[in-house]
Design a protein around this motif. Structure first.
Motif, PDB file in Angstrom:
ATOM      1  N   CYS A  51      27.377  42.447  14.733  1.00  9.96           N
ATOM      2  CA  CYS A  51      26.955  43.904  14.326  1.00  9.96           C
ATOM      3  C   CYS A  51      26.126  44.361  15.696  1.00  9.96           C
ATOM      4  N   ARG A  52      26.335  45.313  16.489  1.00 15.25           N
ATOM      5  CA  ARG A  52      25.486  45.794  17.470  1.00 15.25           C
ATOM      6  C   ARG A  52      24.365  46.312  17.146  1.00 15.25           C
ATOM      7  N   CYS A  59      26.057  47.030   9.788  1.00 11.36           N
ATOM      8  CA  CYS A  59      25.761  48.429   9.804  1.00 11.36           C
ATOM      9  C   CYS A  59      26.936  49.198   8.958  1.00 11.36           C
ATOM     10  N   GLU A  60      28.348  48.720   9.197  1.00  6.93           N
ATOM     11  CA  GLU A  60      29.378  48.952   8.741  1.00  6.93           C
ATOM     12  C   GLU A  60      29.958  50.320   9.456  1.00  6.93           C
ATOM     13  N   ALA A  61      29.422  50.857  10.584  1.00 11.44           N
ATOM     14  CA  ALA A  61      29.586  51.727  11.484  1.00 11.44           C
ATOM     15  C   ALA A  61      30.046  51.493  12.630  1.00 11.44           C
ATOM     16  N   CYS A  62      29.457  50.486  13.251  1.00 18.95           N
ATOM     17  CA  CYS A  62      29.828  50.290  14.700  1.00 18.95           C
ATOM     18  C   CYS A  62      31.186  49.535  14.866  1.00 18.95           C
ATOM     19  N   CYS A  65      31.701  46.168  13.422  1.00 22.35           N
ATOM     20  CA  CYS A  65      31.796  46.026  12.038  1.00 22.35           C
ATOM     21  C   CYS A  65      33.262  46.660  11.707  1.00 22.35           C
TER      22      CYS A  65
HETATM   23 ZN    ZN Z   1      27.683  47.227  12.681  1.00 25.17          ZN
END
Ligand code: ZN
Length: 325
Positions: A51-52, A59-62, A65
């Protein structure tokens, strides 16, 4: 995110601790029953490493992910059995791919599902890979049968054991999530995994198959030709997969056990709790020994299906034998 994995707290606490202290092992072996969430935790670990946005969580958004969730991250490689086993070519492809990518200097993760199915050649090839761990490469092996994993492989991995979720806890959780009680209770008897149980509850055919099992049990007791028609028309004649037919047998087994529970006044344990009237009637009509015989017949049919017997013939034969018994 790690907070979504509170069913396997012991394992996730160890992994989170290692992430926070930057002490991730080169290789893990996740052992535990089907549906205990091994693959989901492996992917969660992969996301946390790549994850960044977050250092030790996802984060489930980058982009990283999202690509891992989509199953197409270039630095996360999943190996699954090709047919019945994992073959040496699959391990060689992995090694090739990872040696190219090593140039980029990224962190890389590979996940070997059903690691116990590796052929001896594949296992030996992987062993070399495990013995000379490249920096930044993390291996995660998954197995339901830890005793079938080669000891040499086992000795190279940190072993983390996943526990099955007890059925009542699982059912309670599904009911809290809004699934109907009978479906949630049946699903939690069939799998120990939350994810898999949820999928069962969501699938339309599951509720349908359940209703057909109740119908079938009535038809069998009435001893007419309806039982054979029901199984041909509604069950084997439909496009039901072998897995769905196994499910029919499993649900039927739970149904028979519910009748036994009714007879022994353990109604609090009944799974098909929305069918108490039907259960009560059947409990009056069938003796305990017959019920046990019926359960044995269902189990025998299940074994036949596992050994690749024709589902249609096996289930029809079962119905006829059940009517005789
Ligand atoms: Zn992430």
């Amino acid at each position: 995110m790690w907070k979504d994995f509170n069913e396997q707290q012991r394992v996730t606490r160890i992994l989170q601790g290692s992430l926070e202290h930057d002490r991730i092992a080169h290789a893990y072996l996740f052992a535990g029953p089907r549906g205990a969430g091994k693959k989901a935790v492996a992917l969660q670990l992969a996301k946390s490493l790549l994850c960044r946005e977050l250092a030790s969580d996802s984060c489930e958004a980058c982009a990283d992910c999202k690509r891992i969730n989509g199953g197409n991250h270039p630095d996360v490689h999943l190996i699954e059995p090709d047919g019945a086993s994992i073959k040496i070519e699959q391990v060689r492809n992995l090694q090739k791919e990872f040696s190219y990518r090593a140039v980029e200097g990224n962190r890389k993760i590979y996940i070997v599902d059903h690691a116990d199915t590796m052929t001896v050649q594949a296992a030996n090839s992987l062993l070399k890979f495990l013995e000379e761990p490249a920096s930044g490469v993390t291996a995660i092996l998954l197995t339901e049968r830890v005793h079938a994993v080669l000891p040499t492989i086992l000795s190279r991995c940190q072993l983390l054991t996943f526990q099955p979720l007890p059925p009542d806890k699982l059912a309670q959780r599904l009911i809290e999530e809004g699934y109907a009680s009978p479906v949630a209770r049946i699903a939690s008897q069939l799998t120990a995994g939350l994810e898999e149980a949820r999928k069962l509850c969501q699938s339309e055919s599951f509720a349908q198959l359940r209703n057909q099992v109740v119908q079938l049990s009535e038809d069998i007791l009435n001893r007419g030709s309806y039982a054979l028609l029901t199984i041909q028309d509604k069950i084997t004649g439909q496009d039901n997969s072998r897995d769905e037919l196994m499910l029919v047998l499993d649900i039927y087994l739970i149904w028979l056990r519910d009748i036994l529970l009714w007879q022994s006044d353990r109604r609090d344990l009944i799974v098909h709790d929305d069918q108490q009237d039907v259960l009560a009637k059947q409990a009056l009509r069938v003796g305990r020994n017959t019920l046990l015989q019926h359960m044995e017949l269902v189990l025998e049919t299940r074994r036949r299906l596992e050994q690749n017997a024709s589902p249609q013939l096996s289930l029809e034969r079962m119905v006829l034998e059940l009517q005789e018994g």
